[in-house]
Design an enzyme around this catalytic site. Structure first.
Site, PDB file in Angstrom:
ATOM      1  N   HIS A 165       0.814  -1.227   0.000  1.00  0.00           N
ATOM      2  CA  HIS A 165       0.000   0.000   0.000  1.00  0.00           C
ATOM      3  C   HIS A 165       0.848   1.278   0.000  1.00  0.00           C
ATOM      4  CE1 HIS A 165      -3.671  -2.218   0.366  1.00  0.00           C
ATOM      5  NE2 HIS A 165      -3.382  -2.703   1.555  1.00  0.00           N
TER       6      HIS A 165
ATOM      7  N   ASP B 152      -2.778 -10.620  -2.553  1.00  0.00           N
ATOM      8  CA  ASP B 152      -3.347 -10.112  -1.298  1.00  0.00           C
ATOM      9  C   ASP B 152      -4.799  -9.701  -1.576  1.00  0.00           C
ATOM     10  OD1 ASP B 152      -2.153  -8.693   1.499  1.00  0.00           O
ATOM     11  OD2 ASP B 152      -3.946  -7.721   0.674  1.00  0.00           O
TER      12      ASP B 152
ATOM     13  N   HIS C 150      -6.379  -7.218  -0.654  1.00  0.00           N
ATOM     14  CA  HIS C 150      -6.501  -5.776  -0.888  1.00  0.00           C
ATOM     15  C   HIS C 150      -5.738  -5.375  -2.150  1.00  0.00           C
ATOM     16  CE1 HIS C 150      -6.861  -6.321   3.572  1.00  0.00           C
ATOM     17  NE2 HIS C 150      -7.936  -5.578   3.334  1.00  0.00           N
TER      18      HIS C 150
ATOM     19  N   ASP D  85      -4.904 -12.826   3.114  1.00  0.00           N
ATOM     20  CA  ASP D  85      -6.111 -12.306   3.751  1.00  0.00           C
ATOM     21  C   ASP D  85      -7.376 -12.503   2.911  1.00  0.00           C
ATOM     22  OD1 ASP D  85      -4.925 -10.523   2.028  1.00  0.00           O
ATOM     23  OD2 ASP D  85      -4.756  -8.885   3.486  1.00  0.00           O
TER      24      ASP D  85
HETATM   25 ZN   LIG Z   1      -4.180  -7.179   2.578  1.00  0.00          ZN
END
Ligand SMILES: [Zn+2]
Length: 285
Positions: free
Chosen positions: A115, A151, A153, A230
């Protein structure tokens, strides 16, 4: 299997924060106790400012060295976070060296990185280790580098840094809607594949199969994998339904491409994370 770690990464935490030391401590414990996979332990490589500033603004490098308070609501100003984040970069760089030597590898360090944008720490991430490794490979004669990010996200930071970077492709499979809200569309060298909340794992696999086809078509000389765990059914942060076996499956799909592959831990917040990492490593081995 080469696993890169440094136990100093257990030395920062904040109460109730999901990105906690036990993620790595528990995984280290399981990997040391298990007997199915022979593991060689490695240390992070050395990191210089010149390597980091391929991906980040100098002002951001200075801010991580001397934070002026929390970076955002999820991303505290931990003591010595600069050193921790630099060791995560070092793990990615060591994974890269091992990949180029044809050795299966996994960097087991925290904090994660995908991120972190060119000029900003966010979402538990301070420096973008995978983008730094990808740009380092590009600067050292690797013609085509792909980052593959599974991931749950979207790797908004990696996309920000690699967008239009020559000889690179960013390919991500992630839940939408979910944090950080980006990654709904593909553009230029950035290829985003979304799955809706509460999708069955068969949908995730079908979407991942499309993402893998894009990866294969790019025909990279190196694949850097942002391995986040995740999208697992018991992860507290999102609403995907992956089973443990799905992590062996994705590892096998990646390995089948027969390219040098550097693997880096990103997210994964369930107490089953150690088992998920082991399942992934078995698929790579
Ligand atoms: Zn994540």
């Amino acid at each position: 299997m080469h696993v890169i770690t440094d136990e100093r990464c257990l030395n920062y935490s904040q109460e109730f924060h999901p990105e906690r030391p036990q993620r790595v401590a528990g995984t280290l414990k399981l990997l040391r106790e298990q007997t199915e996979l022979k593991i060689t332990w490695d240390k992070p490589a050395k990191v210089t400012d010149a390597l980091i500033t391929r991906a980040h603004e100098k002002s951001h490098v200075r801010l991580v060295a001397q934070p002026q308070g929390p970076f955002d609501g999820d991303t505290p100003n931990y003591p010595d976070i600069d050193a921790h984040a630099r060791r995560s970069i070092g793990g990615a760089l060591r994974a890269l060296e091992l990949a180029q030597a044809g050795k299966p590898n996994f960097s087991l360090l925290r904090p994660p990185g995908h991120h972190a944008t060119r000029e900003r720490a966010m979402g538990f991430c301070f420096f973008n280790s995978i983008a730094i490794a990808a740009l380092h490979a590009r600067a050292n004669d690797t013609k085509k580098v792909a980052v593959f990010d599974f991931d749950v996200h979207h790797g908004n930071g990696t996309e920000d840094i690699l967008h239009r970077a020559e000889g690179t492709a960013f390919i991500s499979i992630h839940q939408h809607p979910a944090y950080p809200g980006t990654g709904q569309k593909s553009f230029d060298n950035c290829h985003n594949f979304t799955v809706a909340p509460d999708s069955p794992n068969t949908t995730w696999r079908a979407t991942a199969t499309k993402a893998l086809a894009t990866l294969k078509e790019f025909d990279p000389d190196l694949i850097c994998v942002s391995a986040g765990f995740d999208a697992y059914k018991r992860d507290p942060l999102c609403q995907q339904k992956l089973e443990i076996e799905d992590y062996t499956w994705i590892a096998q799909q990646l390995r089948a491409l027969k390219k040098p592959q550097a693997n880096i831990l990103e997210g994964g917040y369930s107490t089953d994370l150690p088992k998920l990492v082991l399942a992934y490593l078995k698929g790579l081995a």
